[in-house]
Design an enzyme around this catalytic site. Structure first.
Site, PDB file in Angstrom:
ATOM      1  NE  ARG A  83      -4.854  -2.759   3.398  1.00  0.00           N
ATOM      2  CZ  ARG A  83      -5.848  -2.726   2.514  1.00  0.00           C
ATOM      3  NH1 ARG A  83      -7.055  -2.351   2.902  1.00  0.00           N
ATOM      4  NH2 ARG A  83      -5.631  -3.054   1.267  1.00  0.00           N
TER       5      ARG A  83
ATOM      6  CE1 TYR B  46       3.745  -6.853   4.523  1.00  0.00           C
ATOM      7  CE2 TYR B  46       3.405  -9.127   5.202  1.00  0.00           C
ATOM      8  CZ  TYR B  46       3.391  -8.153   4.219  1.00  0.00           C
ATOM      9  OH  TYR B  46       3.014  -8.476   2.950  1.00  0.00           O
TER      10      TYR B  46
ATOM     11  CG  ASP C  88      -5.006   1.905   5.800  1.00  0.00           C
ATOM     12  OD1 ASP C  88      -5.893   2.783   5.744  1.00  0.00           O
ATOM     13  OD2 ASP C  88      -4.348   1.557   4.806  1.00  0.00           O
TER      14      ASP C  88
ATOM     15  CG  ASP D  37      -1.950  -1.098   1.200  1.00  0.00           C
ATOM     16  OD1 ASP D  37      -2.286  -1.545   0.097  1.00  0.00           O
ATOM     17  OD2 ASP D  37      -2.421  -1.501   2.284  1.00  0.00           O
TER      18      ASP D  37
END
Length: 304
Positions: free
Chosen positions: A172, A66, A80, A38
């Site tokens: 997310r 992550y 998010d 993103d």
């Protein structure tokens, strides 16, 4: 150029932006990325150049790690912090032990419903395009695997955590689901991808750094040869009289190798010629004592 560059995607760039900039830096069109990040996310984005674009799907399938910040108490339409806030709920009653227990319960395989703001397609249209039109469509859940969740810091309502997961996992959405289970809602506030397969954050290069290398004629210093993606596989070389079989992607037999070796049925191998040109990946078929092509990477131009 043929190979992979470990790019550090900075905030504000889409994955397509990175590819577009790198095309200008490298001066070639055949470039592809290996898994969307993103615009607000940062971190590792392996980018394939030339013949290495054949590896894009393979690298997209690799497990990823992550580092994310979960913000509890806010539910947004994008899951998010960049999205519109749909609901805000108090978090004062939460304690670290409760939050830790719920987060750790997500380890393993679970059914995750992809977010509306995603690039997945329904009837030929991307979900985020439908979402921007104010439409919501039913999405089928899919199984994803959370291999590890390591909580690095809890400062409620925020939790910093490291997540290693299977392909297709939306972090997310994981944050959203954790918030729902806690009864407060939640969204992802920050995201950095720290690892994709063998590619790590510490080795990644920003576009500015790559531009500097290119200006000094050293961009190839950042290029990882595509055969290194298969470094865990045995390498074999067919004998000179049979090498044309491999050049043409045809099957060849074990007794046609320049040196004998031991192979398990179904085992993949890297195939080279005597000059060191990487031809491709083959699979050994024990029942026929034969090697069968999996993927060809040879460029005939190399042989001229």
């Amino acid at each position: 150029m043929n190979g992979i560059i470990n790019v550090y995607k900075e905030k504000g760039y889409t994955s397509h932006d990175v590819v577009a900039v790198l095309r200008k830096i490298a001066g070639q069109k055949k470039i592809g990325h290996t898994g969307t990040l993103d615009p607000d996310a940062t971190g590792v984005l392996p980018v394939c150049l030339g013949r290495a674009t054949k590896l894009c799907d393979l690298l997209t399938d690799r497990d990823k790690t992550y580092e994310a910040v979960l913000l509890l108490g806010k539910t947004t339409d994008t899951q998010d912090i960049s999205g519109a806030i749909l609901k805000e709920q108090p978090t004062d009653h939460l304690n670290e032990a409760e939050v830790t227990k719920v987060i750790e319960s997500f380890k393993g395989t679970y059914d995750q419903i992809p977010p509306m703001y995603s690039a997945l397609k329904v009837n030929g249209k991307k979900l985020y395009e439908l979402a921007r039109e104010g439409k919501t469509v039913e999405r089928k859940s899919r199984k994803v695997t959370i291999y590890q969740i390591h909580i690095k810091e809890i400062q409620l309502p925020r939790v910093r955590m490291e997540v290693t997961c299977s392909k297709g996992t939306y972090i997310r959405t994981l944050c959203h689901d954790i918030g729902n289970l806690l009864g407060t809602g939640g969204c992802m506030e920050e995201l950095t991808r720290t690892k994709v397969g063998r590619f790590e954050l510490k080795d990644s290069l920003k576009l500015e750094e790559l531009s500097d290398l290119a200006q000094n004629g050293r961009l190839e210093d950042a290029l990882i040869p595509l055969d290194q993606m298969f470094s865990e596989l045995q390498s074999v070389v067919p004998a000179e009289k049979y090498i044309s079989k491999a050049y043409n992607g045809n099957d060849f037999f074990k007794n046609q190798l320049s040196e004998d070796g031991k192979f398990c049925s179904g085992e993949k191998v890297r195939v080279y010629d005597a000059q060191g040109h990487f031809i491709g990946v083959y699979r050994y078929m024990e029942d026929r004592k034969m090697f069968h092509l999996v993927k060809m990477f040879l460029d005939p131009e190399e042989l001229r």
